[in-house]
Scaffold this motif. Structure first.
Motif, PDB file in Angstrom:
ATOM      1  N   ALA A   1      -4.624   2.709   8.122  1.00  0.00           N
ATOM      2  CA  ALA A   1      -4.171   4.058   8.468  1.00  0.00           C
ATOM      3  C   ALA A   1      -2.927   4.019   9.347  1.00  0.00           C
TER       4      ALA A   1
ATOM      5  N   ALA B   1       3.466   5.149   7.530  1.00  0.00           N
ATOM      6  CA  ALA B   1       2.426   4.702   8.477  1.00  0.00           C
ATOM      7  C   ALA B   1       2.975   4.694   9.900  1.00  0.00           C
TER       8      ALA B   1
ATOM      9  N   ARG C   1       1.611   0.203   6.834  1.00  0.00           N
ATOM     10  CA  ARG C   1       1.758  -0.072   5.412  1.00  0.00           C
ATOM     11  C   ARG C   1       1.688  -1.590   5.239  1.00  0.00           C
TER      12      ARG C   1
ATOM     13  N   ASN D   1       1.101   3.988   1.932  1.00  0.00           N
ATOM     14  CA  ASN D   1       1.372   4.816   3.112  1.00  0.00           C
ATOM     15  C   ASN D   1       2.719   4.462   3.731  1.00  0.00           C
TER      16      ASN D   1
ATOM     17  N   THR E   1       0.846  -1.177   0.000  1.00  0.00           N
ATOM     18  CA  THR E   1       0.000   0.000   0.000  1.00  0.00           C
ATOM     19  C   THR E   1       0.891   1.240   0.000  1.00  0.00           C
TER      20      THR E   1
END
Length: 471
Positions: free
Chosen positions: A123, A91, A126, A88, A86
């Motif tokens: 959120a 994270a 990752r 992010n 992902t």
């Protein structure tokens, strides 16, 4: 795929969809060469190259991790392992690496499903997927063994298919142990720029996660172990599963008010037909379709009372659903890994093949009715993965940390299981619990294998979210 009308609720189609336990867009490029599995040679920090949106899921980014063919450095060469993640990168809780089952399953077809299951934690983490060596689009190919075993652990292969596979893989077959994958994982950690990673493993993925934590405790943040294979390894006689069958069938019968004794029916059919391996294979696959085993319980009772047609149809549908090509689950990789890792009645992979059969016969003769439950000794000593390794060539056993070492209290561990699971029975979860200093245990009633992905109840997934988002 043809469904037999007597097989009930789309058994074969549902089982085909349930083959994988894993996630995201990755693939490996296999090459021949002997295995080391030892520590990596020191050198520049590994990097991820060629980052681009994954072809099957644009929400994930795919890249390539280059790893040594031989982590001991004795043999030159590299493998390119695809990684998906992902977006992010910053994270707050770092990287969560999801580990697939098998061994031998690819990640790519299941990225969206697993990412959706873990959405509440994204959120904070990752999410990262590593295609383990020898799987996916560039899987190890053993056509005859693949045709005979498909995605099944338990279907017995012929000695000829095993020999052909070993010959096709050559010296490179020793390169696909769990120790090699653990070393790959630590190179992935370094490429991610992470001091510590969290691991979420399912089935065989739990074994890989445990072995990573033993080898690299200072770099392990926390472990989610779903459908647990203990760090000491799987039992090739599968005695815990054989002994769990009466309990699981009784609970299933109670849930559906079946009004029969399915364990007694099973015992009668095994005694009459001497088909314990086939029936255990069917039960183990059927849990993915219906953890209450509803139609199978009915079919067992009909067969025990002299009408085997329904059971024969269910068995045939399940067997058809177990068909898989190497890109879905590589039987060659599966066999190479288990034979390298395993402890068998004859010992380990370095035992000369000529002495193995006598040791297996002696183990058969020691088994009692209490050991094998409603099955028989022929079932325990006739399982596919066991017989594949019976004639597998002699290999050097890869170096790895002592499996009896406890996972330290610095690593929080969630052990997650379903009480209807026969693929990885609850006894294995409790075996691992005794080797974990800081273990949280969650058992989901009515759930079977792969709780996070497949359970109807949200209890297991809620436990995972709370565990990963906790302090």
């Amino acid at each position: 795929m043809r469904l037999l009308s007597t097989a009930g609720p789309a058994v074969a189609a549902a089982l085909a969809l349930s083959v994988a336990l894993t996630a995201a867009c990755t693939s490996a490029a296999p090459a021949a060469g002997p295995s080391g599995g030892g520590p990596s040679n020191p050198g520049p920090r590994p990097v991820l190259t060629g980052a681009a949106p994954c072809p099957d899921d644009a929400d994930l980014s795919c890249a390539t991790l280059t790893v040594p063919l031989d982590h001991s450095g004795a043999r030159p060469g590299t493998l390119g392992l695809r990684v998906a993640m992902t977006g992010n990168a910053a994270a707050p809780k770092g990287d969560l690496v999801f580990l697939s089952g098998g061994p031998g399953q690819p990640d790519e077809p299941f990225g969206q499903r697993i990412t959706a299951r873990l959405q509440p934690v994204l959120a904070q983490y990752r999410l990262v997927f590593l295609d383990q060596r020898g799987t996916g689009d560039t899987a190890l190919h053993c056509p005859e063994l693949q045709q005979q075993m498909g995605s099944s652990d338990l279907t017995p292969p012929t000695a000829g298919a095993v020999a052909a596979c070993a010959a096709a893989l050559g010296d490179g077959r020793r390169f696909y142990s769990t120790a090699d994958t653990v070393a790959d994982l630590d190179l992935l950690r370094q490429a991610l720029g992470a001091d510590r990673i969290s691991l979420d493993g399912v089935s065989y993925g739990t074994f890989t996660a445990e072995r990573y934590a033993l080898a690299h405790p200072a770099h392990t943040a926390r472990l989610v172990l779903d459908s647990v294979v203990p760090q000491t390894g799987y039992d090739p006689l599968d005695l815990a599963a054989l002994q769990a069958v009466p309990r699981v069938l009784a609970a299933s019968c109670a849930a559906i008010h079946c009004g029969t004794d399915p364990a007694a029916d099973l015992a009668a059919v095994v005694h009459r037909d001497h088909d314990g391996v086939t029936l255990l294979d069917t039960l183990t696959s059927y849990e993915f379709v219906d953890p209450n085993y509803s139609e199978l319980i009915t079919a067992l009772h009909e067969s025990a009372t002299g009408h085997p047609e329904h059971l024969n149809a269910v068995v045939a549908a399940v067997r058809q659903s177990d068909a898989a090509d190497a890109s879905q689950l590589s039987a060659g990789l599966h066999t190479a890994t288990l034979c390298s890792d395993g402890h068998y009645p004859w010992g380990t992979a370095d035992t000369p093949p000529a002495s193995r059969r006598a040791a297996l016969t002696a183990a058969h003769d020691r088994l009692t009715a209490a050991d094998v439950g409603p099955f028989d000794a022929d079932t325990a000593t006739g399982l596919g993965s066991l017989l594949a390794c019976l004639t597998w060539p002699r290999e050097q056993v890869p170096a790895s940390p002592p499996p009896e070492r406890r996972i330290p209290g610095s690593i929080p561990v969630l052990l997650l299981g379903g009480d209807r699971d026969l693929s990885t029975p609850l006894a294995w979860l409790h075996d691992e619990q005794r080797l974990v200093a800081d273990a949280q245990v969650v058992i989901v009633p009515g759930a079977a294998h792969s709780v996070q992905s497949r359970a109807t109840s949200d209890a297991g997934r809620r436990a995972v979210f709370a565990f990963l988002l906790g302090g």
